[in-house]
Design an enzyme around this catalytic site. Structure first.
Site, short mmCIF file in Angstrom:
data_model
loop_
_atom_site.label_atom_id
_atom_site.label_comp_id
_atom_site.label_asym_id
_atom_site.label_seq_id
_atom_site.Cartn_x
_atom_site.Cartn_y
_atom_site.Cartn_z
N GLN A 1 51.62 28.20 37.95
CA GLN A 1 50.98 27.17 38.79
C GLN A 1 49.89 26.46 38.01
O GLN A 1 48.89 27.08 37.63
CB GLN A 1 50.37 27.83 40.03
CG GLN A 1 49.72 26.85 40.99
CD GLN A 1 48.94 27.57 42.07
OE1 GLN A 1 48.18 28.49 41.80
NE2 GLN A 1 49.12 27.16 43.30
N GLY A 2 50.06 25.17 37.76
CA GLY A 2 49.06 24.38 37.04
C GLY A 2 48.30 23.48 38.01
O GLY A 2 48.53 22.27 38.02
N SER B 1 48.19 31.53 35.70
CA SER B 1 48.76 32.89 35.61
C SER B 1 50.18 32.83 35.07
O SER B 1 50.98 31.98 35.47
CB SER B 1 48.79 33.55 36.99
OG SER B 1 47.50 33.57 37.56
N GLU C 1 51.03 30.22 49.81
CA GLU C 1 50.24 31.05 48.90
C GLU C 1 49.19 31.87 49.66
O GLU C 1 48.96 33.04 49.37
CB GLU C 1 49.55 30.14 47.86
CG GLU C 1 48.88 30.91 46.74
CD GLU C 1 48.25 30.00 45.69
OE1 GLU C 1 48.30 28.77 45.84
OE2 GLU C 1 47.68 30.53 44.72
C1 LIG Z 1 43.22 36.14 39.36
C2 LIG Z 1 43.25 34.64 39.44
C3 LIG Z 1 44.44 33.98 39.25
C4 LIG Z 1 44.47 32.58 39.30
N1 LIG Z 1 45.66 31.96 39.07
C5 LIG Z 1 45.71 30.62 39.09
C6 LIG Z 1 46.93 29.95 38.78
O1 LIG Z 1 47.95 30.58 38.47
N2 LIG Z 1 46.95 28.61 38.78
C7 LIG Z 1 45.84 27.86 39.12
O2 LIG Z 1 45.96 26.64 39.16
N3 LIG Z 1 44.65 28.46 39.39
C8 LIG Z 1 44.56 29.82 39.38
N4 LIG Z 1 43.37 30.45 39.64
C9 LIG Z 1 42.18 29.63 39.81
C10 LIG Z 1 41.58 29.60 41.20
O3 LIG Z 1 42.40 28.88 42.08
C11 LIG Z 1 40.19 28.98 41.07
O4 LIG Z 1 39.41 29.84 40.26
C12 LIG Z 1 39.53 28.81 42.42
O5 LIG Z 1 40.14 27.78 43.15
C13 LIG Z 1 38.01 28.51 42.29
O6 LIG Z 1 37.78 27.45 41.41
P1 LIG Z 1 36.69 27.58 40.23
O7 LIG Z 1 36.98 28.81 39.49
O8 LIG Z 1 36.69 26.28 39.51
O9 LIG Z 1 35.30 27.79 40.97
P2 LIG Z 1 34.35 26.65 41.58
O10 LIG Z 1 35.16 25.76 42.45
O11 LIG Z 1 33.59 26.04 40.47
O12 LIG Z 1 33.38 27.48 42.48
C14 LIG Z 1 32.21 28.15 41.99
C15 LIG Z 1 31.47 28.74 43.18
O13 LIG Z 1 31.00 27.68 44.06
C16 LIG Z 1 31.49 27.89 45.39
N5 LIG Z 1 31.83 26.63 46.02
C17 LIG Z 1 32.50 25.60 45.45
N6 LIG Z 1 32.67 24.59 46.36
C18 LIG Z 1 32.09 25.01 47.52
C19 LIG Z 1 31.96 24.43 48.81
N7 LIG Z 1 32.46 23.24 49.09
N8 LIG Z 1 31.33 25.16 49.77
C20 LIG Z 1 30.84 26.41 49.50
N9 LIG Z 1 30.93 27.01 48.28
C21 LIG Z 1 31.55 26.31 47.31
C22 LIG Z 1 32.75 28.73 45.20
O14 LIG Z 1 33.07 29.46 46.38
C23 LIG Z 1 32.37 29.64 44.03
O15 LIG Z 1 31.59 30.72 44.51
C24 LIG Z 1 43.29 31.83 39.58
C25 LIG Z 1 42.08 32.51 39.78
C26 LIG Z 1 42.05 33.89 39.71
C27 LIG Z 1 40.73 34.60 39.92
#
Ligand SMILES: Cc1cc2nc3c(=O)[nH]c(=O)nc-3n(C[C@H](O)[C@H](O)[C@H](O)COP(=O)(O)OP(=O)(O)OC[C@H]3O[C@@H](n4cnc5c(N)ncnc54)[C@H](O)[C@@H]3O)c2cc1C
Length: 403
Positions: free
Chosen positions: A126-127, A161, A244
Site C-alpha cells: 500500500q503506497g 509494508s 482496512e
Molecule cells: C506498522 C505500520 C505499518 C504501516 N504500513 C503502511 C503501509 O503499508 N502503507 C502506507 O501507506 N502507510 C503505512 N503506515 C503508515 C501509517 O498509515 C501512518 O504512519 C499514519 O497514518 C500516521 O501518519 P504519520 O506517521 O505521518 O504521523 P502524523 O500524521 O505526522 O502524526 C503525528 C502525530 O500527530 C497526531 N495528529 C496528526 N493529525 C492530527 C489531528 N488532525 N488531530 C489530532 N492529532 C493529530 C497523530 O495522531 C500523531 O500522534 C504504517 C504504519 C505503521 C505503524
C-alpha cells in the site's frame, strides 16, 4: 445462534485444518527474511485456494467461495483456534486492495487481479503515506502527469509494508495539483517491477524491516490501471479504509485472545514469595495466586470478548446492507488500548525476563516482549488513535468538525 450452514462449514473446515496443518513446512526461522516469508505466506494462501477456503466471502467467479461475511468470521475463528499461519504478506491483497478492486474496479481489473491475490500468486503493498502526509493523507504530493495512455509518477512514499516482496502497489497520486486537496487524487495499481522504483527498507525497534521507503522517479503506469475516475481517488481510498479499519484486524483480535490465555498460563508458572522469582523454583506461591493479577487478566479477556461482539455486530450490519458507521474506528481504538494493557501486564509478569526478546524465562508461547513493542504500532498503523478519536467525535458523538 449459528445457522446450519455455518455449523456445517465450521465442521468441514475444522477437519481440513486437522488434516492439513501437520503437513505444512516449518515457518522461516529468520524474522527478517522477507523472501522466505513471502514463500511461506503465499504457499499457505495457495493451499487455502486449492482446498476452496481462499476468499471465503469473495464472489465465486473470482475464485472465492461466495459465502456470507459471518461465515468468513467462522473461517477466521477456526484457523486461529487451530494455530494456522497468519495472513502475513497477503495482508494488503486479501484484506483491502483486493476488496477495493472487487467493489470499485472494472470487469478487466477484477478478472486480472482478484484470482492472482486469492491463489497467492501476487503480493500487494500500500503506497498511501508520504513523509509529509500521514494523518493528513489528502495533502499527498506524489504527482502523476498524464502522457498518452500512461501516468508518469514521481515522488516518495513511506512506511510501505512488504514493498520489498510485492508485485503490485495500491497507490494514491496527485493528478490535479490545482484542485482542492481531496479532489485531485487518483487511486492506481502500480506494478512493482516498473522501472524507476527504488525501495529502501526501514528497520523497526523489533529488529525487522517490515516496511520501506519507496522512491518513484518517472514511473510509467498504464491508464487502464486506474481504479475509479481520475481525481476520484479520495472516495476510492475511503472504500479501502472501510476494509482496512473494518475487518482487516479481525484475525489479530483472535490472536490476542490466544495471547491472553498464554499469559494466564505464564502467571501460573511464575513463582513468587521467598526463594521464588521469575522462572525460578522454590517460591511458595505463583503470580496466579495474586487476585489483582487474575482481575487484570479477566478485564483484558472481557474487553477482547466485547471487541469480538462488536466485530460480529459490524459484520452482521454489513451483511444486511446497513452501514457500520464509525464501528471500525471504535474497534481499532479500543483494540489498541487493550493490547497495550495486555502488553504492560505481560512485562510486569515477566519481570527481568522481559528485558530481552525471545523467551529467556523459558515460559513457552509467543514472544510477549516483541508483542508489547508491536502493540505501540497499533496506535499509528491504519490511522492514528487521535484520528480515530476525531472520527468518533465527529461522526458518532456529533461534535463540531475539525477545521
Ligand atoms: C506498522 C505500520 C505499518 C504501516 N504500513 C503502511 C503501509 O503499508 N502503507 C502506507 O501507506 N502507510 C503505512 N503506515 C503508515 C501509517 O498509515 C501512518 O504512519 C499514519 O497514518 C500516521 O501518519 P504519520 O506517521 O505521518 O504521523 P502524523 O500524521 O505526522 O502524526 C503525528 C502525530 O500527530 C497526531 N495528529 C496528526 N493529525 C492530527 C489531528 N488532525 N488531530 C489530532 N492529532 C493529530 C497523530 O495522531 C500523531 O500522534 C504504517 C504504519 C505503521 C505503524
Amino acid at each position: 445462534m449459528e445457522t446450519e450452514a455455518e455449523a456445517g462449514f465450521r465442521a468441514e473446515l475444522r477437519d481440513w485444518l486437522k488434516e492439513t496443518l501437520p503437513t505444512l513446512p516449518p515457518p522461516p526461522e529468520q524474522h527478517d527474511d522477507w523472501v522466505a516469508k513471502r514463500a511461506y505466506d503465499t504457499g499457505w494462501q495457495r493451499r487455502l485456494f486449492d482446498a476452496g477456503y481462499a476468499g471465503t466471502s469473495w464472489p465465486k467467479e473470482f475464485g472465492g467461495r461466495g459465502l456470507t461475511p459471518t461465515e468468513e468470521l467462522v473461517f477466521l475463528e477456526e484457523t486461529e483456534a487451530a494455530g494456522a499461519p497468519y495472513v502475513g504478506c497477503n495482508f494488503v491483497g486479501t484484506l483491502h486492495a483486493g476488496p477495493t478492486i472487487g467493489a470499485e474496479g472494472n470487469a478487466e481489473q477484477k478478472a486480472k487481479h482478484l484470482p492472482g491475490i486469492l491463489k497467492g500468486e501476487h503480493v500487494w503493498c500500500q503506497g498511501f503515506s508520504e513523509p509529509e502526509s500521514g494523518s493528513d493523507l489528502a495533502s499527498l504530493r506524489t504527482k502523476a502527469v498524464r502522457d498518452g495512455d500512461h501516468y508518469v509518477v514521481t515522488g516518495q512514499k513511506i512506511w510501505t509494508s512488504h514493498a520489498q516482496v510485492a508485485d503490485y502497489c495500491e497507490i494514491l497520486v496527485r493528478t490535479d495539483p490545482e484542485a482542492p486537496k481531496h479532489k485531485g487524487i487518483t487511486w492506481l495499481i502500480m506494478p512493482m517491477d516498473s522501472p524507476g522504483i527504488e525501495i529502501r527498507p526501514i528497520r523497526t525497534l523489533t529488529g525487522v524491516s517490515e516496511f520501506s521507503e519507496m522512491f518513484l522517479d518517472e514511473v510509467r503506469i498504464p491508464v487502464e490501471n486506474r481504479v475509479g475516475d481520475e481525481n476520484d481517488g479520495w472516495r476510492v481510498a475511503m472504500v479501502t479504509f472501510s476494509f482496512e479499519r473494518g475487518t482487516a484486524f479481525v484475525s489479530e483480535l483472535l490472536g490476542s485472545m490466544r495471547l491472553s490465555r498464554e499469559l494466564a498460563t505464564i502467571a501460573r508458572r511464575i513463582n513468587r514469595g521467598p526463594g521464588g522469582g521469575v522462572g525460578a523454583g522454590g517460591g511458595t506461591s505463583t503470580a496466579w495466586d495474586d487476585a489483582s493479577i487474575r482481575d487484570e487478566l479477566a478485564v483484558i479477556q472481557a474487553e477482547l470478548d466485547a471487541l469480538w461482539a462488536l466485530i460480529r455486530r459490524n459484520v452482521s450490519r454489513a451483511q444486511r446492507g446497513l452501514d457500520a458507521g464509525p464501528g471500525g474506528s471504535v474497534f481499532k481504538l479500543a483494540y489498541h488500548e487493550t493490547r497495550v494493557k495486555m502488553g504492560d501486564l505481560a512485562m510486569r509478569l515477566l519481570d527481568r525476563a522481559g528485558l530481552a526478546m525471545g523467551d529467556p524465562g523459558g515460559f513457552g508461547g509467543d514472544d510477549h516482549v516483541e508483542e508489547r513493542l508491536y502493540a505501540l504500532s497499533l496506535s499509528i498503523a491504519a490511522g492514528t488513535a487521535q484520528i480515530q478519536r476525531n472520527i468518533i467525535g465527529e461522526r458518532l458523538l456529533g461534535l463540531p468538525r475539525e477545521r
